[in-house]
Design a protein around this motif. Structure first.
Motif: not given
Length: 162
Positions: A16-20, A124-128, A130-135, A144-145
């Motif tokens: 499925p698409a990551a939808l990021v 937390v993901s945004l504070a990092a 956006g790393l949790g989104f890009w994951w 995502t995270w």
């Protein structure tokens, strides 16, 4: 063999698409109503600060308890907006134009606890940065995270036929 039969030679379904990108568009869209709510909260804090004997042009001191309280209230306002919207129909205002919906891992409506976890881990993901989104680009299930931590999923709803 009919067209309804599934053969072993059929390729496996694609991931499925990551939808990021869609998620980021929805976040940008949701930023505006949340900002309006933050402005109301800030006005209430400023009025209370002024009524407590401080000058009209005196700012709330940086790193004071009052300023931390305002940050906490703004975080809770955004969380209330998000979790209430997700619980009330699976979508925030920003998710509607992009046809995104939050569901439980089992496809049912998510519980309040899962939505609270989703919001907290999403913060937390945004504070990092956006790393949790890009994951989601690297995750085997494109999650995502906050999807993983809360046991929820975001899916893109197909267009309604005209």
């Amino acid at each position: 063999m009919s067209s309804n039969d599934i053969s072993a030679a059929d390729p496996a379904p694609a991931k499925p698409a990551a939808l990021v990108g869609w998620r980021l568009f929805a976040l940008f869209y949701d930023f505006w109503p949340v900002t309006a709510l933050w402005l109301v909260a800030s006005a209430v804090f400023t009025i209370a600060y002024t009524l407590s004997g401080h000058g009209q042009r005196e700012n709330i001191p940086p790193f004071s308890a009052l300023q931390w309280a305002l940050w906490l209230v703004c975080w809770l306002i955004a969380g209330g907006y998000a979790t209430l919207s997700w619980r009330r129909g699976g979508q925030t205002l920003g998710m509607r134009p992009w046809r995104l919906r939050v569901i439980g891992a089992d496809g049912a409506e998510p519980e309040w606890r899962a939505l609270a976890i989703r919001y907290a881990v999403g913060t937390v993901s945004l504070a990092a940065l956006g790393l949790g989104f890009w994951w989601a680009w690297f995750d085997r299930d494109r999650l995502t995270w906050h999807d993983r931590a809360s046991g929820t999923r975001m899916l893109r709803v197909p267009k309604r036929p005209k």
